[in-house]
Design a protein around this motif. Structure first.
Motif, PDB file in Angstrom:
ATOM      1  N   LYS A   3       0.832  -1.192   0.000  1.00  0.00           N
ATOM      2  CA  LYS A   3       0.000   0.000   0.000  1.00  0.00           C
ATOM      3  C   LYS A   3       0.870   1.246   0.000  1.00  0.00           C
ATOM      4  CE  LYS A   3      -3.678   2.297   2.604  1.00  0.00           C
ATOM      5  NZ  LYS A   3      -4.521   2.234   3.838  1.00  0.00           N
ATOM      6  N   GLN A   4       0.544   2.201  -0.863  1.00  0.00           N
ATOM      7  CA  GLN A   4       1.318   3.430  -0.942  1.00  0.00           C
ATOM      8  C   GLN A   4       1.009   4.316   0.254  1.00  0.00           C
ATOM      9  OE1 GLN A   4       0.535   5.918  -4.388  1.00  0.00           O
ATOM     10  NE2 GLN A   4       2.692   6.463  -4.525  1.00  0.00           N
ATOM     11  N   ILE A   5       2.044   4.867   0.885  1.00  0.00           N
ATOM     12  CA  ILE A   5       1.804   5.696   2.053  1.00  0.00           C
ATOM     13  C   ILE A   5       1.362   7.092   1.618  1.00  0.00           C
ATOM     14  CG2 ILE A   5       3.438   4.407   3.464  1.00  0.00           C
ATOM     15  CD1 ILE A   5       5.417   6.682   3.123  1.00  0.00           C
ATOM     16  N   PRO A   6       0.472   7.730   2.399  1.00  0.00           N
ATOM     17  CA  PRO A   6      -0.056   9.027   1.994  1.00  0.00           C
ATOM     18  C   PRO A   6       0.951  10.159   2.134  1.00  0.00           C
ATOM     19  CG  PRO A   6      -0.892   8.439   4.157  1.00  0.00           C
ATOM     20  CD  PRO A   6      -0.143   7.239   3.643  1.00  0.00           C
ATOM     21  N   LEU A   7       1.734  10.132   3.213  1.00  0.00           N
ATOM     22  CA  LEU A   7       2.681  11.212   3.487  1.00  0.00           C
ATOM     23  C   LEU A   7       3.994  10.621   3.984  1.00  0.00           C
ATOM     24  CD1 LEU A   7       0.672  13.830   5.607  1.00  0.00           C
ATOM     25  CD2 LEU A   7       1.506  14.165   3.302  1.00  0.00           C
ATOM     26  N   LEU A   8       5.087  11.233   3.579  1.00  0.00           N
ATOM     27  CA  LEU A   8       6.378  10.915   4.168  1.00  0.00           C
ATOM     28  C   LEU A   8       6.971  12.239   4.640  1.00  0.00           C
ATOM     29  CD1 LEU A   8       8.278   8.616   4.853  1.00  0.00           C
ATOM     30  CD2 LEU A   8       9.405   8.949   2.642  1.00  0.00           C
ATOM     31  N   VAL A   9       7.129  12.356   5.949  1.00  0.00           N
ATOM     32  CA  VAL A   9       7.576  13.599   6.580  1.00  0.00           C
ATOM     33  C   VAL A   9       9.056  13.483   6.938  1.00  0.00           C
ATOM     34  CG1 VAL A   9       7.269  15.150   8.553  1.00  0.00           C
ATOM     35  CG2 VAL A   9       5.277  14.030   7.508  1.00  0.00           C
ATOM     36  N   ALA A 188      12.378   7.478  -3.302  1.00  0.00           N
ATOM     37  CA  ALA A 188      12.371   6.464  -4.361  1.00  0.00           C
ATOM     38  C   ALA A 188      11.926   5.113  -3.824  1.00  0.00           C
ATOM     39  CB  ALA A 188      13.768   6.363  -4.982  1.00  0.00           C
ATOM     40  N   HIS A 189      12.282   4.811  -2.589  1.00  0.00           N
ATOM     41  CA  HIS A 189      11.922   3.509  -1.997  1.00  0.00           C
ATOM     42  C   HIS A 189      10.452   3.450  -1.593  1.00  0.00           C
ATOM     43  CE1 HIS A 189      12.350  -0.217   0.257  1.00  0.00           C
ATOM     44  NE2 HIS A 189      11.739   0.368   1.273  1.00  0.00           N
ATOM     45  N   TYR A 190       9.963   4.493  -0.916  1.00  0.00           N
ATOM     46  CA  TYR A 190       8.608   4.447  -0.359  1.00  0.00           C
ATOM     47  C   TYR A 190       7.536   4.998  -1.295  1.00  0.00           C
ATOM     48  CZ  TYR A 190      10.666   3.212   4.140  1.00  0.00           C
ATOM     49  OH  TYR A 190      11.342   2.573   5.148  1.00  0.00           O
ATOM     50  N   ALA A 191       7.913   5.827  -2.262  1.00  0.00           N
ATOM     51  CA  ALA A 191       6.982   6.408  -3.231  1.00  0.00           C
ATOM     52  C   ALA A 191       5.732   6.980  -2.573  1.00  0.00           C
ATOM     53  CB  ALA A 191       6.588   5.353  -4.266  1.00  0.00           C
ATOM     54  N   PRO A 192       5.895   7.936  -1.650  1.00  0.00           N
ATOM     55  CA  PRO A 192       4.724   8.515  -0.981  1.00  0.00           C
ATOM     56  C   PRO A 192       3.907   9.387  -1.926  1.00  0.00           C
ATOM     57  CG  PRO A 192       6.681   9.773  -0.454  1.00  0.00           C
ATOM     58  CD  PRO A 192       7.149   8.573  -1.226  1.00  0.00           C
ATOM     59  N   LEU A 193       2.636   9.579  -1.597  1.00  0.00           N
ATOM     60  CA  LEU A 193       1.800  10.471  -2.386  1.00  0.00           C
ATOM     61  C   LEU A 193       2.244  11.922  -2.234  1.00  0.00           C
ATOM     62  CD1 LEU A 193      -1.740   8.965  -1.687  1.00  0.00           C
ATOM     63  CD2 LEU A 193      -0.386   8.763  -3.778  1.00  0.00           C
ATOM     64  N   LEU A 194       2.750  12.265  -1.047  1.00  0.00           N
ATOM     65  CA  LEU A 194       3.164  13.642  -0.785  1.00  0.00           C
ATOM     66  C   LEU A 194       4.341  13.630   0.185  1.00  0.00           C
ATOM     67  CD1 LEU A 194       1.926  16.563  -1.496  1.00  0.00           C
ATOM     68  CD2 LEU A 194       1.185  16.572   0.883  1.00  0.00           C
ATOM     69  N   LEU A 252      -0.515  19.778  11.937  1.00  0.00           N
ATOM     70  CA  LEU A 252      -1.972  19.685  12.122  1.00  0.00           C
ATOM     71  C   LEU A 252      -2.714  20.568  11.124  1.00  0.00           C
ATOM     72  CD1 LEU A 252      -2.356  19.552  16.012  1.00  0.00           C
ATOM     73  CD2 LEU A 252      -2.429  17.667  14.366  1.00  0.00           C
ATOM     74  N   ASP A 253      -2.189  21.763  10.867  1.00  0.00           N
ATOM     75  CA  ASP A 253      -2.822  22.646   9.877  1.00  0.00           C
ATOM     76  C   ASP A 253      -2.744  22.031   8.486  1.00  0.00           C
ATOM     77  OD1 ASP A 253      -3.405  24.450  11.863  1.00  0.00           O
ATOM     78  OD2 ASP A 253      -1.808  25.878  11.326  1.00  0.00           O
ATOM     79  N   LEU A 254      -1.605  21.433   8.161  1.00  0.00           N
ATOM     80  CA  LEU A 254      -1.455  20.812   6.842  1.00  0.00           C
ATOM     81  C   LEU A 254      -2.408  19.630   6.687  1.00  0.00           C
ATOM     82  CD1 LEU A 254       0.018  20.503   4.133  1.00  0.00           C
ATOM     83  CD2 LEU A 254       1.677  19.043   5.316  1.00  0.00           C
ATOM     84  N   LEU A 255      -2.505  18.792   7.693  1.00  0.00           N
ATOM     85  CA  LEU A 255      -3.413  17.644   7.609  1.00  0.00           C
ATOM     86  C   LEU A 255      -4.861  18.092   7.441  1.00  0.00           C
ATOM     87  CD1 LEU A 255      -1.944  15.215  10.303  1.00  0.00           C
ATOM     88  CD2 LEU A 255      -1.645  15.145   7.819  1.00  0.00           C
ATOM     89  N   SER A 256      -5.231  19.160   8.142  1.00  0.00           N
ATOM     90  CA  SER A 256      -6.584  19.694   7.991  1.00  0.00           C
ATOM     91  C   SER A 256      -6.806  20.219   6.582  1.00  0.00           C
ATOM     92  CB  SER A 256      -6.803  20.815   9.013  1.00  0.00           C
ATOM     93  OG  SER A 256      -8.069  21.415   8.846  1.00  0.00           O
ATOM     94  N   GLU A 257      -5.806  20.898   6.061  1.00  0.00           N
ATOM     95  CA  GLU A 257      -5.892  21.439   4.698  1.00  0.00           C
ATOM     96  C   GLU A 257      -5.988  20.325   3.656  1.00  0.00           C
ATOM     97  OE1 GLU A 257      -2.765  23.611   1.714  1.00  0.00           O
ATOM     98  OE2 GLU A 257      -2.805  24.304   3.799  1.00  0.00           O
ATOM     99  N   LEU A 258      -5.169  19.285   3.838  1.00  0.00           N
ATOM    100  CA  LEU A 258      -5.183  18.174   2.894  1.00  0.00           C
ATOM    101  C   LEU A 258      -6.510  17.424   2.936  1.00  0.00           C
ATOM    102  CD1 LEU A 258      -1.591  16.680   3.340  1.00  0.00           C
ATOM    103  CD2 LEU A 258      -2.409  18.244   1.565  1.00  0.00           C
ATOM    104  N   GLU A 259      -7.057  17.302   4.123  1.00  0.00           N
ATOM    105  CA  GLU A 259      -8.344  16.620   4.261  1.00  0.00           C
ATOM    106  C   GLU A 259      -9.439  17.380   3.527  1.00  0.00           C
ATOM    107  OE1 GLU A 259     -11.255  14.806   7.759  1.00  0.00           O
ATOM    108  OE2 GLU A 259      -9.570  16.102   8.280  1.00  0.00           O
ATOM    109  N   GLN A 260      -9.375  18.696   3.594  1.00  0.00           N
ATOM    110  CA  GLN A 260     -10.384  19.524   2.927  1.00  0.00           C
ATOM    111  C   GLN A 260     -10.194  19.529   1.417  1.00  0.00           C
ATOM    112  OE1 GLN A 260     -10.362  23.448   4.680  1.00  0.00           O
ATOM    113  NE2 GLN A 260     -10.544  22.649   6.758  1.00  0.00           N
ATOM    114  N   LYS A 261      -8.958  19.593   0.986  1.00  0.00           N
ATOM    115  CA  LYS A 261      -8.685  19.723  -0.446  1.00  0.00           C
ATOM    116  C   LYS A 261      -8.395  18.389  -1.130  1.00  0.00           C
ATOM    117  CE  LYS A 261      -6.728  24.395  -0.186  1.00  0.00           C
ATOM    118  NZ  LYS A 261      -5.544  25.243  -0.494  1.00  0.00           N
ATOM    119  N   GLN A 262      -8.159  17.332  -0.318  1.00  0.00           N
ATOM    120  CA  GLN A 262      -7.751  16.040  -0.856  1.00  0.00           C
ATOM    121  C   GLN A 262      -6.596  16.237  -1.820  1.00  0.00           C
ATOM    122  OE1 GLN A 262     -11.283  14.229  -2.494  1.00  0.00           O
ATOM    123  NE2 GLN A 262     -11.926  13.494  -0.494  1.00  0.00           N
TER     124      GLN A 262
END
Length: 268
Positions: A3-9, A188-194, A252-262
């Motif tokens: 499964k592709q991970i949504p975020l890599l921080v 390159a290894h994890y290929a996150p969405l963002l 937390l602000d970024l996660l809220s923004e991403l949830e709203q904008k997908q």
């Protein structure tokens, strides 16, 4: 199929995820929990050694993810507490030893300090300072000379293949490779969405500019970073709060923004 991970921080530690003075990351716990809840990865990226980072990574519950150690000179694999061998470190110390005293006198590396002196210089406990001296790839130190002398010192090291980078506290010497170099390997290894990066010091700049989204964490203890590519369009932002408080609000602000904008990763 994995499964592709949504975020890599990718996160710096001192002055970013952990407080500059207290070394606490408690203020960032809500954001760390929120990232864990969505299956995001967190890669610690610091000038700290593998021995230091393995302890912090375990405390934070991030053992499943690799870490970038010693400013990108090395990496720490998931669930490991071993960063490598100290051949590079010994070479750097040997090169320093060959420089004229007039060039190197203003630089005092961790290898020149006792454990107690490292503890005093960093604010770490003696036990943590002992881990900070257990180096594999790089040599951090303090500089007490003039700016002109520092540039001459750096130029002399460059002729020997050693690079010098200024972090939040120390001038760190290594044989190259930055946090951004290691970041590219892991993307390159994890290929996150963002990808997201957070940092506060000059040695974080490449990492911040390489991420899809990035945050410059306020650092009242240092000079502000110059304007970076990406700030003009909001891809890179600056926090008002310093350290883990700024880290927490940014995530937390970024996660809220991403949830709203997908939101999905930008092209290019």
């Amino acid at each position: 199929m994995k499964k592709q991970i949504p975020l890599l921080v990718f996160s710096d530690l001192d002055g970013t995820l952990i407080d500059h003075d207290s070394y606490s990351y408690d203020a960032a716990l809500p954001a760390l929990a929120a990232l864990r809840a969505i299956g995001a990865g967190v890669v610690l990226a610091s000038s700290k050694t593998a021995s230091e980072i393995s302890v912090l990574r375990s405390e934070m519950g991030l053992e499943a993810w690799p870490a970038i150690v010693e400013n990108g000179a090395g990496r720490l694999e998931p669930a490991s507490d071993v960063g490598g061998h100290n051949a590079d470190y010994l070479k750097i110390r040997a090169i320093l030893g060959r420089l004229p005293q007039s060039l190197k006198s203003a630089f005092r590396g961790f290898g020149d300090m006792t454990v107690d002196e490292v503890a005093q210089s960093t604010g770490l406990s003696p036990a943590a300072a002992a881990l900070a001296k257990r180096r594999d790839f790089s040599e951090p130190g303090t500089w007490s000379g003039t700016e002109d002398d520092r540039l001459t010192f750096i130029a002399a090291l460059a002729r020997e293949g050693v690079s010098a980078r200024m972090g939040g506290r120390f001038l760190t010497l290594s044989f190259g490779r930055t946090k951004a170099d290691r970041m590219g390997e892991m993307i390159a290894h994890y290929a996150p969405l963002l990808t997201v990066a957070l940092g506060d010091a000059p040695n974080d700049v490449e990492m911040l500019e390489a991420a899809d989204r990035a945050f410059i964490i306020a650092n009242p203890n240092g000079s502000p970073l110059s304007t970076l590519q990406g700030e003009h369009n909001g891809r890179i932002r600056r926090t008002e709060k310093p350290g883990p408080k700024g880290w927490n609000s940014a995530i937390l602000d970024l996660l809220s923004e991403l949830e709203q904008k997908q939101e999905r990763p930008r092209n290019g």
